[in-house]
Design a protein around this motif. Structure first.
Motif, PDB file in Angstrom:
ATOM      1  N   ALA A  31     -23.501  40.733  -2.511  1.00 32.89           N
ATOM      2  CA  ALA A  31     -22.745  40.367  -1.310  1.00 32.89           C
ATOM      3  C   ALA A  31     -22.387  41.603  -0.491  1.00 32.89           C
ATOM      4  N   GLU A  32     -21.978  42.668  -1.167  1.00 33.02           N
ATOM      5  CA  GLU A  32     -21.648  43.907  -0.453  1.00 33.02           C
ATOM      6  C   GLU A  32     -22.884  44.512   0.202  1.00 33.02           C
ATOM      7  N   SER A  33     -24.031  44.373  -0.441  1.00 33.88           N
ATOM      8  CA  SER A  33     -25.273  44.857   0.161  1.00 33.88           C
ATOM      9  C   SER A  33     -25.606  44.069   1.421  1.00 33.88           C
ATOM     10  N   CYS A  34     -25.360  42.761   1.379  1.00 36.06           N
ATOM     11  CA  CYS A  34     -25.566  41.947   2.585  1.00 36.06           C
ATOM     12  C   CYS A  34     -24.687  42.452   3.726  1.00 36.06           C
ATOM     13  N   VAL A  35     -23.430  42.676   3.440  1.00 40.89           N
ATOM     14  CA  VAL A  35     -22.495  43.130   4.472  1.00 40.89           C
ATOM     15  C   VAL A  35     -22.943  44.471   5.047  1.00 40.89           C
ATOM     16  N   ARG A  36     -23.366  45.375   4.190  1.00 42.43           N
ATOM     17  CA  ARG A  36     -23.823  46.685   4.672  1.00 42.43           C
ATOM     18  C   ARG A  36     -25.056  46.560   5.556  1.00 42.43           C
ATOM     19  N   VAL A  73     -25.253  41.319   7.357  1.00 36.50           N
ATOM     20  CA  VAL A  73     -25.343  39.887   7.061  1.00 36.50           C
ATOM     21  C   VAL A  73     -24.029  39.426   6.437  1.00 36.50           C
ATOM     22  N   ASP A  74     -23.460  38.374   6.984  1.00 40.44           N
ATOM     23  CA  ASP A  74     -22.233  37.799   6.441  1.00 40.44           C
ATOM     24  C   ASP A  74     -22.597  36.845   5.305  1.00 40.44           C
ATOM     25  N   PRO A  75     -22.215  37.134   4.057  1.00 39.80           N
ATOM     26  CA  PRO A  75     -22.566  36.240   2.947  1.00 39.80           C
ATOM     27  C   PRO A  75     -22.077  34.807   3.161  1.00 39.80           C
ATOM     28  N   ALA A  76     -20.960  34.652   3.851  1.00 38.16           N
ATOM     29  CA  ALA A  76     -20.409  33.316   4.072  1.00 38.16           C
ATOM     30  C   ALA A  76     -21.263  32.485   5.019  1.00 38.16           C
ATOM     31  N   LYS A  77     -22.234  33.113   5.692  1.00 43.86           N
ATOM     32  CA  LYS A  77     -23.102  32.387   6.615  1.00 43.86           C
ATOM     33  C   LYS A  77     -24.528  32.234   6.097  1.00 43.86           C
ATOM     34  N   VAL A  78     -24.799  32.729   4.899  1.00 49.95           N
ATOM     35  CA  VAL A  78     -26.129  32.565   4.309  1.00 49.95           C
ATOM     36  C   VAL A  78     -26.354  31.091   3.999  1.00 49.95           C
ATOM     37  N   GLU A  79     -27.542  30.589   4.337  1.00 57.24           N
ATOM     38  CA  GLU A  79     -27.804  29.151   4.234  1.00 57.24           C
ATOM     39  C   GLU A  79     -28.115  28.697   2.815  1.00 57.24           C
ATOM     40  N   ARG A  80     -28.915  29.484   2.085  1.00 53.75           N
ATOM     41  CA  ARG A  80     -29.313  29.080   0.736  1.00 53.75           C
ATOM     42  C   ARG A  80     -29.323  30.290  -0.195  1.00 53.75           C
TER      43      ARG A  80
END
Length: 211
Positions: A96-101, A104-111
């Motif tokens: 999740a932290e890698s997504c943010v960096r 990408v907002d993890p809370a908006k990931v579709e699948r």
């Protein structure tokens, strides 16, 4: 297998990004038959994928949990314990932290697709609060028999959010194929083609004999 289509300016594709999700010290003889008993630190990777045309996205696997103490006792004793464990892990940055960096907002990931329920693949699902999770059908029984319900289990019952998880079985896959819009469209085209196709000479002969 048919060849891939030739590249074109408007051809859709997938953006694929590797996500840091911890490292794990692996004994080579544990994973490679005949290897010497030596340890190597390896990345525990997850992957972010986004479709170029639709921008729909998914994350494949979640790597390691940052809170190693939240794993079942059996996992900690067998793999993670400093004295008895075989695999020492470090998680300076989870999926999740890698997504943010990466913006990408993890809370908006579709699948989120979880390949299997080993401890180094499940990560922490809580930041992916809107995602639908996909996992193989056998995972349902594994989760039902997971920790803490089964104190000796290696899998966590809460590895995925059950209310947002689809368990993919072969039967469900075959049903989805039969009812998919693309497959239905192909069937309609075949039916239409058969109904409007000119009769061949053999068809005319058969009709003549019947009359």
């Amino acid at each position: 297998m048919p060849p891939l289509p030739a590249p074109s300016p408007d051809q859709p594709y997938m953006h694929v990004s590797a996500l840091e999700a911890g490292t794990i010290q692996l004994p080579m003889d544990f994973i490679v038959q005949g290897a010497a008993h030596a340890y190597k630190r390896c990345p525990s990777l997850a992957f972010y994928l986004r479709h170029s045309a639709s921008a729909r996205d998914l994350v494949f696997d979640l790597g390691l949990r940052k809170d190693l103490g939240s794993y079942p006792p059996a996992v900690q004793a067998h793999y993670l314990d400093a004295h008895t464990g075989r695999m020492h892990c470090a998680v300076p940055q989870d999926a999740a932290e890698s997504c943010v960096r990466g913006g990408v907002d993890p809370a908006k990931v579709e699948r989120v697709v979880i390949s299997h329920l080993h401890f180094d693949h499940i990560g922490d699902h809580t930041p992916f609060s809107a995602a639908t999770f996909l996992i193989g059908g056998d995972g349902e029984a594994t989760l039902a028999d997971g920790y803490p319900g089964n104190p000796a289990a290696f899998s966590l019952s809460a590895s995925v959010p059950r209310e947002r998880t689809l368990f993919l079985t072969r039967a469900a896959h075959l049903t989805a194929r039969r009812t998919s819009p693309r497959r239905s469209a192909r069937s309609r085209r075949r039916t239409t083609s058969s109904a409007t196709a000119p009769r061949t000479s053999s068809t005319r002969r058969a009709t003549a004999r019947a009359t």
